[in-house]
Design a protein around this motif. Structure first.
Motif, PDB file in Angstrom:
ATOM      1  N   THR A  90      -5.661  -2.754   6.859  1.00  0.00           N
ATOM      2  CA  THR A  90      -6.864  -2.093   6.373  1.00  0.00           C
ATOM      3  C   THR A  90      -8.061  -2.921   6.795  1.00  0.00           C
ATOM      4  N   GLU A  97     -13.843   2.583   5.327  1.00  0.00           N
ATOM      5  CA  GLU A  97     -12.574   1.870   5.165  1.00  0.00           C
ATOM      6  C   GLU A  97     -11.546   2.554   6.062  1.00  0.00           C
ATOM      7  N   ARG A  99      -7.585   2.591   7.271  1.00  0.00           N
ATOM      8  CA  ARG A  99      -6.193   2.192   7.042  1.00  0.00           C
ATOM      9  C   ARG A  99      -5.350   2.740   8.183  1.00  0.00           C
TER      10      ARG A  99
END
Length: 212
Positions: A90, A97, A99
């Motif tokens: 991540t 963000e 991931r």
């Protein structure tokens, strides 16, 4: 957030003043208006997902922009500063963000190498798998960019993939290898798969956007 589809696999995500680019490759026209660019994600090393010409143009417009990709991308894009990511990682880029999931490209043929591939989940909402049917386990996907056509793609498997992910919204990408008739047919199949779990499918053409 807003996602904009470009030709083939290239996607742009806008969130406030921040911009994220994913997979600008050989079938994608030159991208402009790159103010606010905070990162580029390259899911794997194949040229329909990245080219030196695109990276050079992007870096001239937005010097120092971080580029994320698996180790195979770092090797193929020698001379560029690639931040290597792998499934389970991540990272933060601007207000995004990111991931990463997956690990390998779908098999095209037993005679061809199988490169590394990462799918990317943006802000827990938008998922693009690259050239993979990897399901982001434990994630309720809001919007899925689902591959429509490729040398490795069988439409029944693509339908099963959408059924497994169960997105609330989906649209087709990775589609420049299809004729107009083929694209329409494949969209209809993925629309059916999306709707089986109560989701909505959108037919996006290049430069069309979807608010997430």
């Amino acid at each position: 957030m807003r996602v904009t589809k470009f030709e083939h696999a290239a996607l742009r995500i806008d969130k406030g003043a921040d911009v994220l680019l994913i997979d600008p490759g050989s079938f994608t026209s030159p991208l402009d208006d790159l103010s606010g660019l905070v990162a580029v994600v390259l899911t794997h090393e194949h040229p329909d997902h990245w080219t030196p010409e695109h990276l050079d143009r992007i870096l001239r417009a937005a010097p120092g922009t971080p580029i994320f990709g698996p180790a195979g991308v770092a090797k193929a894009a020698e001379g560029y500063d690639i931040t290597v990511v792998a499934p389970g990682d991540t990272v933060t880029a601007g207000s995004f963000e990111l991931r990463f999931f997956g690990g390998t490209h779908e098999v095209i043929h037993s005679s061809l190498p199988v490169p590394e591939n990462v799918g990317v989940l943006v802000d827990g909402e938008f998922y693009y798998p690259g050239d993979s049917y990897a399901v982001p386990e434990g994630v309720e996907v809001g919007t899925l960019a689902a591959p429509l056509g490729a040398p490795w793609l069988k439409i029944g498997e693509a339908m099963d993939y959408v059924l497994a992910v169960k997105p609330r919204r989906a649209f087709g990408t990775h589609d420049m290898t299809l004729s107009v008739a083929g694209k329409t047919m494949h969209r209809q199949r993925l629309q059916w798969a999306t709707e089986q779990n109560g989701g909505e499918f959108f037919a996006l053409e290049p430069n069309d956007s979807l608010d997430l």
